[in-house]
Design a protein around this motif. Structure first.
Motif, PDB file in Angstrom:
ATOM      1  N   ALA A   1      15.702   8.297   4.302  1.00  0.00           N
ATOM      2  CA  ALA A   1      14.793   7.890   3.225  1.00  0.00           C
ATOM      3  C   ALA A   1      14.622   6.376   3.228  1.00  0.00           C
ATOM      4  CB  ALA A   1      15.324   8.376   1.885  1.00  0.00           C
TER       5      ALA A   1
ATOM      6  N   VAL B   1      12.603   5.246   6.315  1.00  0.00           N
ATOM      7  CA  VAL B   1      11.183   5.597   6.230  1.00  0.00           C
ATOM      8  C   VAL B   1      10.459   4.601   5.326  1.00  0.00           C
ATOM      9  CG1 VAL B   1       9.581   7.266   5.243  1.00  0.00           C
ATOM     10  CG2 VAL B   1      11.385   8.038   6.745  1.00  0.00           C
ATOM     11  N   LEU B   2      11.073   4.304   4.185  1.00  0.00           N
ATOM     12  CA  LEU B   2      10.421   3.348   3.287  1.00  0.00           C
ATOM     13  C   LEU B   2      10.386   1.952   3.916  1.00  0.00           C
ATOM     14  CD1 LEU B   2      11.495   4.444  -0.261  1.00  0.00           C
ATOM     15  CD2 LEU B   2       9.403   4.873   0.961  1.00  0.00           C
TER      16      LEU B   2
ATOM     17  N   LEU C   1       7.474   1.859   6.114  1.00  0.00           N
ATOM     18  CA  LEU C   1       6.259   1.700   5.309  1.00  0.00           C
ATOM     19  C   LEU C   1       6.063   0.239   4.899  1.00  0.00           C
ATOM     20  CD1 LEU C   1       5.817   4.550   2.690  1.00  0.00           C
ATOM     21  CD2 LEU C   1       4.170   3.697   4.321  1.00  0.00           C
TER      22      LEU C   1
ATOM     23  N   PHE D   1       2.822  -2.019   5.842  1.00  0.00           N
ATOM     24  CA  PHE D   1       1.984  -2.654   4.816  1.00  0.00           C
ATOM     25  C   PHE D   1       2.175  -4.161   4.801  1.00  0.00           C
ATOM     26  CE2 PHE D   1       1.591   1.522   2.557  1.00  0.00           C
ATOM     27  CZ  PHE D   1       0.218   1.571   2.646  1.00  0.00           C
TER      28      PHE D   1
ATOM     29  N   TYR E   1       3.246  -3.076  -4.786  1.00  0.00           N
ATOM     30  CA  TYR E   1       3.790  -1.785  -4.341  1.00  0.00           C
ATOM     31  C   TYR E   1       5.168  -1.983  -3.728  1.00  0.00           C
ATOM     32  CZ  TYR E   1       4.255   2.293  -1.274  1.00  0.00           C
ATOM     33  OH  TYR E   1       4.709   3.395  -0.627  1.00  0.00           O
TER      34      TYR E   1
ATOM     35  N   LEU F   1       8.881  -0.839  -5.497  1.00  0.00           N
ATOM     36  CA  LEU F   1       9.699   0.150  -4.796  1.00  0.00           C
ATOM     37  C   LEU F   1      11.036  -0.419  -4.376  1.00  0.00           C
ATOM     38  CD1 LEU F   1       7.624   2.301  -2.355  1.00  0.00           C
ATOM     39  CD2 LEU F   1       9.304   3.028  -4.012  1.00  0.00           C
TER      40      LEU F   1
ATOM     41  N   LEU G   1      14.991   0.936  -4.807  1.00  0.00           N
ATOM     42  CA  LEU G   1      15.535   1.189  -3.471  1.00  0.00           C
ATOM     43  C   LEU G   1      16.790   0.350  -3.229  1.00  0.00           C
ATOM     44  CD1 LEU G   1      14.738   2.990  -1.101  1.00  0.00           C
ATOM     45  CD2 LEU G   1      13.744   1.006  -0.019  1.00  0.00           C
TER      46      LEU G   1
ATOM     47  N   PHE H   1      12.140   9.383  -3.250  1.00  0.00           N
ATOM     48  CA  PHE H   1      11.705   8.308  -2.349  1.00  0.00           C
ATOM     49  C   PHE H   1      10.865   8.827  -1.191  1.00  0.00           C
ATOM     50  CE2 PHE H   1      15.367   5.653  -3.949  1.00  0.00           C
ATOM     51  CZ  PHE H   1      14.530   4.763  -4.584  1.00  0.00           C
ATOM     52  N   LEU H   2      11.075  10.089  -0.843  1.00  0.00           N
ATOM     53  CA  LEU H   2      10.318  10.613   0.292  1.00  0.00           C
ATOM     54  C   LEU H   2       9.048  11.337  -0.143  1.00  0.00           C
ATOM     55  CD1 LEU H   2      13.081  11.783   2.750  1.00  0.00           C
ATOM     56  CD2 LEU H   2      11.459   9.933   3.051  1.00  0.00           C
TER      57      LEU H   2
ATOM     58  N   PRO I   1       6.525   7.644  -3.426  1.00  0.00           N
ATOM     59  CA  PRO I   1       6.025   6.397  -2.819  1.00  0.00           C
ATOM     60  C   PRO I   1       5.144   6.654  -1.607  1.00  0.00           C
ATOM     61  CG  PRO I   1       8.396   6.304  -3.107  1.00  0.00           C
ATOM     62  CD  PRO I   1       7.988   7.709  -3.392  1.00  0.00           C
ATOM     63  N   ILE I   2       5.442   7.731  -0.873  1.00  0.00           N
ATOM     64  CA  ILE I   2       4.661   7.995   0.333  1.00  0.00           C
ATOM     65  C   ILE I   2       3.247   8.400  -0.033  1.00  0.00           C
ATOM     66  CG2 ILE I   2       4.519   9.540   2.321  1.00  0.00           C
ATOM     67  CD1 ILE I   2       7.240   8.909   2.871  1.00  0.00           C
TER      68      ILE I   2
ATOM     69  N   MET J   1       1.759   7.517  -2.797  1.00  0.00           N
ATOM     70  CA  MET J   1       1.132   6.286  -3.309  1.00  0.00           C
ATOM     71  C   MET J   1       0.644   5.409  -2.152  1.00  0.00           C
ATOM     72  SD  MET J   1       1.331   6.499  -6.514  1.00  0.00           S
ATOM     73  CE  MET J   1       2.090   5.922  -7.972  1.00  0.00           C
ATOM     74  N   ALA J   2       1.464   5.340  -1.104  1.00  0.00           N
ATOM     75  CA  ALA J   2       1.090   4.520   0.041  1.00  0.00           C
ATOM     76  C   ALA J   2      -0.180   5.057   0.690  1.00  0.00           C
ATOM     77  CB  ALA J   2       2.241   4.509   1.062  1.00  0.00           C
TER      78      ALA J   2
END
Lengths: 321, 395
Positions: free
Chosen positions: A9, A12-13, A16, A20, A60, A64, A68, B368-369, B372-373, B375-376
């Motif tokens: 998790a 992955v974030l 992202l 971004f 964003y 997060l 996190l 979290f999986l 947010p994904i 939203m992204a």
């Protein structure tokens, strides 16, 4: 490499954020170079639209990153069950060479992104958009911090080895000669405590006087001082054990997760304090009283919580540790 | 920096979603389903992990096995007294056990020998030994079996007894004395308990040998020292600690759910693309809407905020629905199909009930999986919509 769901998790974030972030970075470069609020050029019009996108992306990422970060600490605490020798996140973080650096990056980035958003709000409030170029230039800089953190994150989880024996926080934060931070234990408690409460008193005084520059310095000084005081003095009362100095263990269930409250109040308080000062310094016309207030409340709560432990201990046992 | 919650905007976002009925519902359904799948897997893994941790709590601190050429061999009972002499060892209990392959059904039974006069290695064995008269079982060979074993025996017409084939090729007839049902059926389903003498006879073991020896240690802090001492006495032995078992169980299930999740990411990314694509393709209705909003004075930021509200409504409601559906699926329906990923495919698959555990960490991973994904995925399309030029879209 640990392939547990929590780690996936986080990674992955991270991916992202990187995606971004890079996108925002490229756009920021253009904005920082060519933005001119007085221009009526077509490009300026496109840049203003792009500025909004970058701001949205940064928001964003920031909103997060906050949960996190807590999740990251929580995960490190869970992983400590798996790693021989580690009893809390400290052992896990120290199991790789750059663990502390990663932690520092994570905290610094939260502050940086937070300040960026403060600047962004300040910018939008003013119809001439005076800080737009500055804030996007800053983001270009912050982006490298973000990338550094993400790569540290990746290498951290990659380097974690279940079979490796690591040091427990009991040895990492001890006064013995093997400890790398031994020298701070030479600071006598009375001096440390008078510095700690003295800084807090100064904080309160400057809060009422709304002295921006002083407030900024006090808050900046308060962060390392508080962490030092937590390690040297307050921690031992939370554990009720004179030899245990770990600043991570009180994040665990055994201490009712009080560490989360302690750190949120500390970092939140100083964050609002520094933001209030920066905003007041940048824009002399207003005082941003609400930020001063948040800073004061959170810091006071922090001091109250950490002071309650030694006082209650003394009340119950009649002696100091 | 200041987030003000705008209820009018929320109402507007709800209405906008409602107006685009099918489109929003489809996205919601897809996100819910994907989150539900992920949540189910994580909840199952978590529940099994919890069940195993209960099992491990009951285990003795150390298990000593004898190795020869890296393979497990029987251990001599002569070692018992030497082991007991080590300070800190409370008890040393020899265990006689093994697997018996039943050809007809193609299953392995776990056969465990019971010595009535000794202490039992686990608490629930203790209660079983008091419930059944194992002393009498020696004279008239009898056994106590787990529920799964009873079922298999019944299917093969062994109602009251079973003929074990010993290593010499003789029959050892053992009658069925009772059925044993432990609190954790995960471990007891394929078990057969009978006196140690009979087990030794079936497996052809020497009377002065045991499969392994377990040590009870009163003080947890002494375990490390005791391991060193045992290791020095018997260099060929393998010593398994309770802690090592716990760690390996946790890593196995973390690994299993991790592998699943890693594969699942492909699915997640595909979903992201679909959402991105759908959100980017605006209908003329939606374009007109943005145009009108801009004409009545909405700024880009307001429209962005409204889009953000829409996305949050979908993401959070899908997340909640998925969690509730997953809890229902796992605990009420006992996760048909999906739990086979974790329990393996042996015929004597334990038919256990998943214990109810929900913790914040697991919920955070699912959160979290998913949220947010999503939203992204809508972030950039929302911005594109919001920055449409009013004159262009209204034309």
């Amino acid at each position: 490499m640990m392939l547990s769901p929590d780690v996936i998790a986080i990674l992955v974030l991270d991916a992202l954020f990187l995606l971004f972030g890079t996108f925002a970075f490229v756009l920021s470069l253009g904005i920082a170079r060519h933005f001119d609020a007085h221009s009526f050029h077509e490009r300026q019009y496109a840049l203003e639209k792009k500025a909004l996108l970058v701001a949205t992306i940064i928001q964003y990422i920031f909103y997060l990153k906050l949960p996190l970060f807590l999740f990251f600490i929580f995960t490190s605490d869970t992983i400590s069950n798996l790693i021989t020798g580690a009893m809390c996140a400290a052992g896990v973080v120290n199991s790789v060479d750059f663990g502390l650096l990663l932690f520092a990056f994570k905290i610094i980035n939260l502050y940086l992104f937070g300040f960026w958003l403060v600047l962004h709000t300040l910018d939008l409030k003013n119809e001439t958009l005076p800080y737009t170029r500055a804030k996007f230039s800053l983001f270009v800089l912050f982006f490298f911090f973000l990338v550094a953190e993400i790569f540290c994150d990746f290498y951290f989880f990659n380097a974690l080895n279940i079979d490796k024996i690591v040091s427990c926080c009991g040895t990492l934060f001890s006064a013995t000669s093997t400890s790398s931070i031994r020298f701070i234990f030479e600071l006598p408690h009375p001096i440390l405590l008078s510095m700690f409460y003295g800084t807090f008193a100064l904080h309160v005084m400057l809060f009422f006087r709304k002295d921006a520059l002083g407030f900024l310095l006090v808050n900046l000084f308060f962060i390392p001082l508080s962490i030092l005081a937590l390690i040297l003095f307050f921690g031992t009362y939370i554990y009720e054990l004179p030899t245990h100095h770990c600043p991570f263990c009180f994040l665990q269930k055994e201490y009712h997760y009080v560490g989360y409250l302690i750190y949120i109040t500390l970092f939140g308080g100083t964050f609002f304090g520094i933001s209030a000062s920066i905003m007041s310094l940048a824009d002399q016309r207003k005082t941003y009283a609400s930020f001063y207030r948040y800073s004061f409340y959170l810091t006071a709560l922090f001091v109250a919580i950490v002071s309650a432990y030694p006082l209650l201990y003394f009340y119950r046992n009649g002696v100091w540790l | 920096m200041h987030i003000k919650f705008n209820t009018y905007l929320l109402a507007y976002a709800l209405n906008a979603l409602y107006r685009r009925g099918f489109k929003s519902f489809f996205t919601f359904l897809m996100l819910s389903f994907i989150t539900f799948l992920m949540a189910s897997i994580l909840i199952i893994a978590h529940a099994i992990k919890y069940e195993l941790s209960l099992t491990i709590d009951a285990l003795p601190e150390l298990t000593i096995q004898n190795l020869q050429a890296g393979r497990h061999q029987n251990i001599s009972l002569e070692h018992l007294d030497t082991l007991l002499d080590i300070h800190g060892v409370q008890r040393a209990i020899p265990r006689v056990w093994g697997f018996y392959y039943f050809d007809n059904a193609g299953v392995n039974f776990s056969v465990m020998g019971i010595d009535t006069f000794d202490h039992q290695t686990k608490e629930h064995l203790e209660t079983m030994v008091t419930a059944f008269d194992f002393e009498a079982f020696v004279a008239t060979p009898s056994m106590v079996v787990g529920k799964g074993v009873q079922r298999i025996l019944n299917e093969n017409y062994y109602k009251d007894y079973f003929n074990f084939i010993t290593t010499e090729g003789n029959f050892q007839k053992v009658s069925l004395a009772g059925v044993f049902d432990a609190r954790t059926s995960l471990e007891s389903n394929d078990m057969i308990f009978m006196p140690q003498e009979i087990v030794r006879n079936i497996f052809g073991m020497h009377p002065q040998e045991a499969t392994d020896i377990v040590l009870r240690i009163a003080n947890k802090d002494e375990i490390a020292t005791i391991i060193t001492k045992v290791k020095a006495l018997y260099p060929s032995s393998r010593i398994i600690t309770k802690e090592a078992m716990r760690v390996s169980y946790q890593s196995i299930f973390d690994y299993k759910s991790g592998i699943f999740l890693a594969l699942f990411l492909v699915c997640l990314v595909t979903f992201l693309m679909i959402v991105y694509d759908r959100a980017s393709g605006l209908s003329s209705e939606e374009k007109k809407e943005v145009g009108i909003l801009k004409a009545v004075g909405w700024q880009i930021n307001d429209i962005l905020k409204e889009k953000f509200y829409e996305a949050s409504i979908i993401a959070f409601s899908a997340f909640l629905c998925a969690i509730i559906a997953a809890l229902f699926f796992v605990y009420t329906l006992q996760a048909p199909l999906l739990r086979d990923i974790f329990t393996g495919y042996s015929v004597l698959k334990p038919t256990f009930v998943l214990p109810f555990v929900v913790d914040i960490q697991m919920l955070s991973v699912i959160f979290f999986l998913s949220v947010p994904i999503y939203m992204a995925a809508v972030l950039i399309p929302s911005w594109k919509t919001a920055t449409l030029d009013a004159d262009e879209v209204m034309r």
